[in-house]
Design a protein around this motif. Structure first.
Motif, PDB file in Angstrom:
ATOM      1  N   ALA A  32       0.831  -1.207   0.000  1.00  0.00           N
ATOM      2  CA  ALA A  32       0.000   0.000   0.000  1.00  0.00           C
ATOM      3  C   ALA A  32       0.865   1.256   0.000  1.00  0.00           C
ATOM      4  CB  ALA A  32      -0.927  -0.016   1.212  1.00  0.00           C
ATOM      5  N   ALA A  33       1.949   1.240   0.772  1.00  0.00           N
ATOM      6  CA  ALA A  33       2.859   2.397   0.774  1.00  0.00           C
ATOM      7  C   ALA A  33       3.496   2.586  -0.603  1.00  0.00           C
ATOM      8  CB  ALA A  33       3.927   2.201   1.844  1.00  0.00           C
ATOM      9  N   ALA A  71       1.906  18.252 -12.695  1.00  0.00           N
ATOM     10  CA  ALA A  71       2.883  19.278 -12.292  1.00  0.00           C
ATOM     11  C   ALA A  71       4.239  18.965 -12.915  1.00  0.00           C
ATOM     12  CB  ALA A  71       2.974  19.354 -10.777  1.00  0.00           C
ATOM     13  N   PRO A  72       4.342  18.960 -14.243  1.00  0.00           N
ATOM     14  CA  PRO A  72       5.614  18.622 -14.891  1.00  0.00           C
ATOM     15  C   PRO A  72       6.710  19.608 -14.511  1.00  0.00           C
ATOM     16  CG  PRO A  72       4.057  19.542 -16.472  1.00  0.00           C
ATOM     17  CD  PRO A  72       3.297  19.322 -15.216  1.00  0.00           C
ATOM     18  N   GLY A  73       7.898  19.057 -14.284  1.00  0.00           N
ATOM     19  CA  GLY A  73       9.035  19.870 -13.903  1.00  0.00           C
ATOM     20  C   GLY A  73       9.116  20.165 -12.421  1.00  0.00           C
ATOM     21  N   ALA A  74       8.105  19.803 -11.635  1.00  0.00           N
ATOM     22  CA  ALA A  74       8.099  20.090 -10.200  1.00  0.00           C
ATOM     23  C   ALA A  74       8.890  19.027  -9.452  1.00  0.00           C
ATOM     24  CB  ALA A  74       6.678  20.158  -9.675  1.00  0.00           C
ATOM     25  N   LYS A  75       9.468  19.441  -8.363  1.00  0.00           N
ATOM     26  CA  LYS A  75      10.215  18.532  -7.499  1.00  0.00           C
ATOM     27  C   LYS A  75       9.263  17.938  -6.455  1.00  0.00           C
ATOM     28  CE  LYS A  75      14.100  18.367  -4.256  1.00  0.00           C
ATOM     29  NZ  LYS A  75      15.172  19.149  -3.583  1.00  0.00           N
ATOM     30  N   ALA A  76       9.475  16.666  -6.133  1.00  0.00           N
ATOM     31  CA  ALA A  76       8.645  15.967  -5.145  1.00  0.00           C
ATOM     32  C   ALA A  76       9.506  15.528  -3.979  1.00  0.00           C
ATOM     33  CB  ALA A  76       7.949  14.767  -5.773  1.00  0.00           C
ATOM     34  N   VAL A  77       8.933  15.601  -2.804  1.00  0.00           N
ATOM     35  CA  VAL A  77       9.581  15.152  -1.574  1.00  0.00           C
ATOM     36  C   VAL A  77       8.738  14.014  -0.993  1.00  0.00           C
ATOM     37  CG1 VAL A  77      10.356  15.783   0.732  1.00  0.00           C
ATOM     38  CG2 VAL A  77      10.541  17.435  -1.134  1.00  0.00           C
ATOM     39  N   VAL A  78       9.359  12.849  -0.838  1.00  0.00           N
ATOM     40  CA  VAL A  78       8.669  11.654  -0.354  1.00  0.00           C
ATOM     41  C   VAL A  78       9.296  11.260   0.977  1.00  0.00           C
ATOM     42  CG1 VAL A  78       8.061   9.253  -0.799  1.00  0.00           C
ATOM     43  CG2 VAL A  78       8.148  10.892  -2.690  1.00  0.00           C
ATOM     44  N   ARG A  79       8.458  11.106   1.979  1.00  0.00           N
ATOM     45  CA  ARG A  79       8.902  10.673   3.300  1.00  0.00           C
ATOM     46  C   ARG A  79       8.063   9.470   3.747  1.00  0.00           C
ATOM     47  NH1 ARG A  79       8.705  14.346   7.897  1.00  0.00           N
ATOM     48  NH2 ARG A  79      10.256  12.886   8.740  1.00  0.00           N
ATOM     49  N   VAL A  80       8.751   8.399   4.101  1.00  0.00           N
ATOM     50  CA  VAL A  80       8.123   7.190   4.641  1.00  0.00           C
ATOM     51  C   VAL A  80       8.704   6.984   6.029  1.00  0.00           C
ATOM     52  CG1 VAL A  80       7.690   4.738   4.335  1.00  0.00           C
ATOM     53  CG2 VAL A  80       7.878   6.234   2.328  1.00  0.00           C
ATOM     54  N   LEU A  81       7.866   7.119   7.039  1.00  0.00           N
ATOM     55  CA  LEU A  81       8.337   7.126   8.419  1.00  0.00           C
ATOM     56  C   LEU A  81       7.571   6.087   9.233  1.00  0.00           C
ATOM     57  CD1 LEU A  81       9.985   8.410  10.732  1.00  0.00           C
ATOM     58  CD2 LEU A  81       8.106  10.060  11.010  1.00  0.00           C
ATOM     59  N   GLY A  82       8.329   5.213   9.895  1.00  0.00           N
ATOM     60  CA  GLY A  82       7.721   4.246  10.798  1.00  0.00           C
ATOM     61  C   GLY A  82       7.678   4.792  12.205  1.00  0.00           C
ATOM     62  N   ALA A  83       6.538   4.687  12.860  1.00  0.00           N
ATOM     63  CA  ALA A  83       6.370   5.206  14.212  1.00  0.00           C
ATOM     64  C   ALA A  83       5.596   4.199  15.039  1.00  0.00           C
ATOM     65  CB  ALA A  83       5.646   6.554  14.185  1.00  0.00           C
ATOM     66  N   ALA A  84       5.438   4.524  16.329  1.00  0.00           N
ATOM     67  CA  ALA A  84       4.743   3.601  17.227  1.00  0.00           C
ATOM     68  C   ALA A  84       3.268   3.453  16.865  1.00  0.00           C
ATOM     69  CB  ALA A  84       4.886   4.081  18.671  1.00  0.00           C
ATOM     70  N   ASP A  85       2.676   4.519  16.327  1.00  0.00           N
ATOM     71  CA  ASP A  85       1.252   4.472  15.992  1.00  0.00           C
ATOM     72  C   ASP A  85       0.984   4.031  14.570  1.00  0.00           C
ATOM     73  OD1 ASP A  85       2.409   6.713  14.913  1.00  0.00           O
ATOM     74  OD2 ASP A  85       0.646   7.999  15.189  1.00  0.00           O
ATOM     75  N   HIS A 133      -1.685   7.199   6.267  1.00  0.00           N
ATOM     76  CA  HIS A 133      -1.279   6.540   7.513  1.00  0.00           C
ATOM     77  C   HIS A 133      -1.854   5.132   7.527  1.00  0.00           C
ATOM     78  CE1 HIS A 133      -2.037   5.292  11.722  1.00  0.00           C
ATOM     79  NE2 HIS A 133      -0.805   5.729  11.891  1.00  0.00           N
ATOM     80  N   TYR A 134      -0.969   4.147   7.787  1.00  0.00           N
ATOM     81  CA  TYR A 134      -1.374   2.751   7.842  1.00  0.00           C
ATOM     82  C   TYR A 134      -0.959   2.162   9.188  1.00  0.00           C
ATOM     83  CZ  TYR A 134      -1.898   3.204   2.797  1.00  0.00           C
ATOM     84  OH  TYR A 134      -2.273   3.609   1.547  1.00  0.00           O
ATOM     85  N   PRO A 135      -1.734   1.221   9.711  1.00  0.00           N
ATOM     86  CA  PRO A 135      -1.329   0.575  10.972  1.00  0.00           C
ATOM     87  C   PRO A 135      -0.058  -0.236  10.764  1.00  0.00           C
ATOM     88  CG  PRO A 135      -3.221  -0.546  10.012  1.00  0.00           C
ATOM     89  CD  PRO A 135      -3.018   0.693   9.207  1.00  0.00           C
ATOM     90  N   MET A 136       0.768  -0.311  11.786  1.00  0.00           N
ATOM     91  CA  MET A 136       2.039  -1.022  11.713  1.00  0.00           C
ATOM     92  C   MET A 136       1.794  -2.502  11.989  1.00  0.00           C
ATOM     93  SD  MET A 136       5.238  -0.475  11.016  1.00  0.00           S
ATOM     94  CE  MET A 136       5.628   1.218  11.469  1.00  0.00           C
ATOM     95  N   ARG A 137       1.571  -3.273  10.929  1.00  0.00           N
ATOM     96  CA  ARG A 137       1.367  -4.715  11.059  1.00  0.00           C
ATOM     97  C   ARG A 137       2.600  -5.437  10.531  1.00  0.00           C
ATOM     98  NH1 ARG A 137      -4.617  -4.698   8.341  1.00  0.00           N
ATOM     99  NH2 ARG A 137      -5.709  -3.616  10.010  1.00  0.00           N
TER     100      ARG A 137
END
Length: 419
Positions: A312-313, A328-342, A396-400
């Motif tokens: 899914a991520a 949005a051609p030519g635009a810069k993208a910022v991707v963050r994938v962060l694992g947390a307790a929730d 946001h997805y549950p941490m399974r």
């Protein structure tokens, strides 16, 4: 004779009225009695006590002052025997017979017979018990008084006996029939639910087969032609840039065909876990193959993450980068994938378009599909515009973990397809 007749009339007339009054008070008193009757043992004890008290009052109020002591003992024993009516209903009917014949425990015998009829329905024990109750009402004790009766008194006693014995049997048969009908209705409801589930499964299977045919016959054919044309382009054009572009097209075409074949297999088999799934570990390759400048950050994501959450991520980032390339051609993208307790947090942010927007086709279903995927997995999905004119996607997805994957039901498979 007169005293017995009055006793029977009091039972016959007063009983239904008391039941109606109890039904009237029941809604108002239900909340107050709920806690007391919560335990089955307390409820049974209270019912037994009430039954015995009512039966004792029945013979005590009509008991003559000059009666023999054994009549009193037999009547009291019949009332006490009602405690065992749930476990030994037929023996209790036998135990109440002497107290009814030689005493005054008419209501105790009727209660025992009614429960026996409820439990046994049309068993021979019911009719034998009804015969005993009829005899207890018809025969007058002592026998000398019974013999001295006139034929009119015998006829009236026989009629009263039929009513006294027949009323608890009729009530017991009615209660038993109601229980059987309720059980049958429950079975019919369960059978109807099973039929609906089977129908929904058949509809889903038919829809899966149709989608598989369309994807194999149309989409797969077009992607194969794209790969072939890319091969022709790489042969006919000697430019290094054209060679690289053609090679990229061929790689993407082959990768798309592999995923398409896997998806067709899933649709054909109906097994959701069939075939490989891209995950977070393949985000680096996804970023390298995209035409969008991307800054990728992956932090604190466990290696044993559930494949459904990981896939899914991946799909969320893939769809967002595709939208950036189209809208949005030519635009810069910022991707963050962060694992947390929730749970697992995915954030994709892009700048405003820096080049003219291309006319690539768009069905408008990508973000909707991501929101549905998040909801089915127990997560959330949000989109919003940024202050600088860009776009922000947050999921946001549950941490399974993999150990929980077998216990996680795929809700989408159980939902009926909308055809």
């Amino acid at each position: 004779m007169t005293t017995e007749g009055l006793s029977f009339l009091r039972i016959s007339v007063g009983g239904p009225g008391a039941g109606a009054a109890d039904r009237t008070r029941r809604p108002a008193d239900a909340a107050g009695r709920a806690h007391w009757f919560a335990a089955p043992a307390l409820r049974s004890l209270a019912v037994d006590a009430a039954v015995i008290v009512i039966a004792v009052l029945d013979f005590w109020l009509v008991f003559p002052e000059q009666a023999e002591p054994y009549s009193y003992v037999l009547s009291a024993a019949a009332c006490v025997a009602l405690v065992a009516r749930r476990w030994f209903p037929f023996l209790v009917v036998l135990a109440t017979f002497p107290g009814f014949l030689a005493g005054w425990s008419q209501l105790a015998a009727m209660i025992a017979l009614g429960l026996l009829a409820t439990r046994k329905q049309q068993h021979w024990q019911v009719w034998f018990g009804a015969g005993l109750v009829w005899v207890g009402r018809f025969v007058q004790w002592p026998l000398e008084d019974f013999v001295a009766r006139s034929w009119r008194e015998h006829g009236l006693a026989a009629i009263y006996g039929v009513i006294v014995a027949g009323m608890p049997v009729a009530i017991g048969l009615l209660i038993g029939a109601r229980k059987q009908l309720s059980a049958r209705l429950v079975e019919l409801a369960a059978s109807r639910d099973r039929e609906q589930q089977l129908h929904a499964q058949a509809v889903r299977a038919e829809e899966r087969a149709r989608l598989a045919r369309e994807m194999h016959d149309v989409v797969s054919h077009d992607i194969t032609l794209i790969a072939m044309q890319a091969g022709v382009l790489s042969v006919s054009n000697t430019s290094a840039e054209a060679q690289q572009t053609a090679q990229t097209i061929r790689q993407l075409s082959r990768h798309t065909l592999e995923e398409l074949r896997s998806l067709v297999g899933v649709l054909r088999s109906g097994v959701e876990d069939d075939g490989p799934r891209p995950g977070i570990s393949e985000l680096d390759q996804l970023v390298r193959n995209t035409d969008v400048p991307v800054q990728l950050t992956v932090e604190r994501v466990p290696d044993e993450l559930c494949s459904k959450i990981s896939a899914a991520a991946y799909r969320t980032v893939q769809e967002c980068l595709t939208n950036v390339h189209k809208h949005a051609p030519g635009a810069k993208a910022v991707v963050r994938v962060l694992g947390a307790a929730d749970g697992l947090h995915i954030e994709v942010r892009n700048e405003p378009a820096r080049e003219p927007v291309s006319g690539l086709p768009s069905g408008g279903h990508g973000l909707t599909g991501l929101a549905e995927r998040a909801r089915l997995l127990g997560g959330t999905f949000e989109t919003s515009s940024t202050d600088d004119g860009g776009f922000l996607v947050q999921a946001h997805y549950p941490m399974r973990l993999m150990s929980d994957e077998e216990d996680t039901a795929e809700i989408a498979i159980e939902q009926p397809s909308k055809v």
